[in-house]
Design a protein around this motif. Structure first.
Motif, short mmCIF file in Angstrom:
data_model
loop_
_atom_site.label_atom_id
_atom_site.label_comp_id
_atom_site.label_asym_id
_atom_site.label_seq_id
_atom_site.Cartn_x
_atom_site.Cartn_y
_atom_site.Cartn_z
N LEU A 237 -12.51 -9.91 -12.58
CA LEU A 237 -12.40 -9.02 -11.43
C LEU A 237 -10.96 -8.53 -11.26
CD1 LEU A 237 -13.35 -7.70 -8.77
CD2 LEU A 237 -12.93 -9.90 -7.64
N LEU A 238 -9.99 -9.44 -11.45
CA LEU A 238 -8.58 -9.04 -11.37
C LEU A 238 -8.25 -8.03 -12.47
CD1 LEU A 238 -6.80 -12.41 -10.53
CD2 LEU A 238 -7.43 -10.57 -8.99
N GLY A 239 -8.81 -8.25 -13.66
CA GLY A 239 -8.61 -7.29 -14.75
C GLY A 239 -9.21 -5.93 -14.43
N TRP A 240 -10.39 -5.96 -13.80
CA TRP A 240 -11.04 -4.71 -13.37
C TRP A 240 -10.16 -3.96 -12.37
CZ3 TRP A 240 -15.67 -1.96 -14.00
CH2 TRP A 240 -15.98 -1.05 -13.00
N ILE A 241 -9.66 -4.66 -11.36
CA ILE A 241 -8.81 -4.03 -10.36
C ILE A 241 -7.53 -3.50 -11.00
CG2 ILE A 241 -7.43 -4.45 -8.27
CD1 ILE A 241 -9.57 -6.47 -7.43
N ALA A 242 -6.97 -4.26 -11.95
CA ALA A 242 -5.76 -3.82 -12.64
C ALA A 242 -6.01 -2.51 -13.39
CB ALA A 242 -5.28 -4.90 -13.60
N GLY A 243 -7.13 -2.46 -14.13
CA GLY A 243 -7.44 -1.25 -14.90
C GLY A 243 -7.63 -0.03 -14.02
N THR A 244 -8.40 -0.20 -12.92
CA THR A 244 -8.64 0.94 -12.02
C THR A 244 -7.37 1.33 -11.26
OG1 THR A 244 -9.44 -0.57 -10.29
CG2 THR A 244 -11.09 0.40 -11.75
N MET A 245 -6.50 0.36 -11.01
CA MET A 245 -5.23 0.66 -10.34
C MET A 245 -4.31 1.46 -11.26
SD MET A 245 -2.21 -1.95 -9.06
CE MET A 245 -3.26 -2.86 -7.95
N MET A 246 -4.17 1.00 -12.51
CA MET A 246 -3.22 1.62 -13.43
C MET A 246 -3.59 3.07 -13.76
SD MET A 246 -2.63 -1.70 -15.89
CE MET A 246 -1.40 -1.01 -16.98
N VAL A 247 -4.90 3.33 -13.91
CA VAL A 247 -5.31 4.69 -14.29
C VAL A 247 -5.05 5.68 -13.16
CG1 VAL A 247 -7.71 4.61 -13.47
CG2 VAL A 247 -7.13 5.95 -15.51
N LEU B 64 0.83 -1.21 0.00
CA LEU B 64 0.00 0.00 0.00
C LEU B 64 0.87 1.26 0.00
CD1 LEU B 64 -2.79 -1.04 2.52
CD2 LEU B 64 -3.12 -0.43 0.12
N THR B 65 1.99 1.21 0.72
CA THR B 65 2.90 2.35 0.76
C THR B 65 3.62 2.52 -0.58
OG1 THR B 65 3.26 1.98 3.12
CG2 THR B 65 4.85 3.38 1.99
N LEU B 66 4.10 1.41 -1.12
CA LEU B 66 4.88 1.47 -2.36
C LEU B 66 4.01 1.89 -3.56
CD1 LEU B 66 7.13 -1.70 -1.99
CD2 LEU B 66 7.84 0.69 -1.83
N LEU B 67 2.71 1.56 -3.51
CA LEU B 67 1.84 1.90 -4.63
C LEU B 67 1.62 3.40 -4.76
CD1 LEU B 67 -0.86 -0.93 -4.59
CD2 LEU B 67 0.99 -0.59 -6.23
N GLN B 68 2.10 4.19 -3.79
CA GLN B 68 2.03 5.64 -3.91
C GLN B 68 3.13 6.17 -4.84
OE1 GLN B 68 -0.57 7.07 -2.50
NE2 GLN B 68 -1.14 5.12 -1.57
N LEU B 69 4.13 5.34 -5.14
CA LEU B 69 5.25 5.78 -5.98
C LEU B 69 4.86 5.68 -7.45
CD1 LEU B 69 8.18 3.95 -4.14
CD2 LEU B 69 7.44 6.33 -3.86
#
Length: 247
Positions: free
Chosen positions: A180-190, A66-71
């Motif tokens: 669902l994993l694809g959905w999370i990936a798309g919303t994460m990347m954007v 969670l911390t690293l995903l801020q980078l």
């Protein structure tokens, strides 16, 4: 308190539980293989201690995720990894995947095997759960992660066989999980900070909170990610099956 009552919070809880059910099948197999040589009196202890250690380790890993995903760029990398994990769910399983798991007739040796193997195999769970927790926003991401994992423990430990039978009988469950994993990936990347200059955002409701990606972009990229996993997974599965049917 309001965050705990929001639809986003409970949607993220549901996503975390489903992720653990889908990606926890491997964990159930590892637990079974590592503890199969234990005496009957110790087998339950081995399963419970091994699972508890694996869950604690995963909470620590997710905290760092969670911390690293801020980078910048890490959400893009994590999203691409999740897309591939979703695609792999739709492809035929490798029967030799767990051949390296060694059983032990000693309780703590079996527990150590479970924890070490789970650490090696946890990257997909960690990235997926961190992405689902971030989607809920707010300051309750770690409580959300811990709650979702705690709820999933009995499902993985005692319900794994039922879940596996359900997936065998209704393959659509796996397809929905992969999407669902694809959905999370798309919303994460954007939402990656590196794309902030190109992705439209709306001002946050609370002072000091970060701006959010516009709903159209957020949900649109989620749909694109889900459909990309479905299309690529089915195409690769068909290619893999073609030589076998020809032979």
């Amino acid at each position: 308190m309001d965050n705990f009552l929001s639809p986003e919070f409970w949607l993220a809880v549901g996503q975390i539980i489903m992720i653990d059910i889908l990606l926890g099948g491997d964990n159930a197999v590892v637990i079974a293989l590592a503890c199969r040589k234990l005496p009957d009196a110790q087998r339950t202890k081995g399963i419970l201690w091994g699972t508890a250690g694996a869950i604690v380790l995963r909470v620590v890993l997710i905290f760092f995720a969670l911390t690293l995903l801020q980078l910048p760029y890490l959400k893009l990398v994590g999203g691409l990894l999740l897309l591939w994990i979703g695609v792999k769910l739709l492809m035929p399983e490798d029967e030799d995947e767990h051949d390296g798991i060694q059983a032990s007739d000693k309780l703590w040796a079996a527990v150590k095997t479970v924890i070490v193997a789970d650490f090696v195999m946890s990257l997909d769970n960690v990235i997926a759960i961190a992405g689902a927790a971030q989607a809920a926003g707010g300051e309750h991401q770690m409580p959300l992660v811990i709650f979702g994992l705690l709820v999933s423990i009995p499902i993985i430990v005692w319900g794994s066989q039922l879940v596996i039978k359900l997936m065998d009988r209704f393959p659509a469950v796996i397809t929905v999980g992969a999407m669902l994993l694809g959905w999370i990936a798309g919303t994460m990347m954007v939402g990656d900070p590196a794309l902030a200059a190109w992705v439209p955002t709306q001002a946050a409701d609370q002072a000091g909170a970060p701006a959010h990606v516009l709903p159209l972009w957020h949900y649109g990229c989620g749909v694109v990610g889900a459909l990309a996993v479905l299309a690529l997974g089915k195409w690769l599965a068909a290619r893999q099956a073609a030589p076998a049917s020809a032979g």
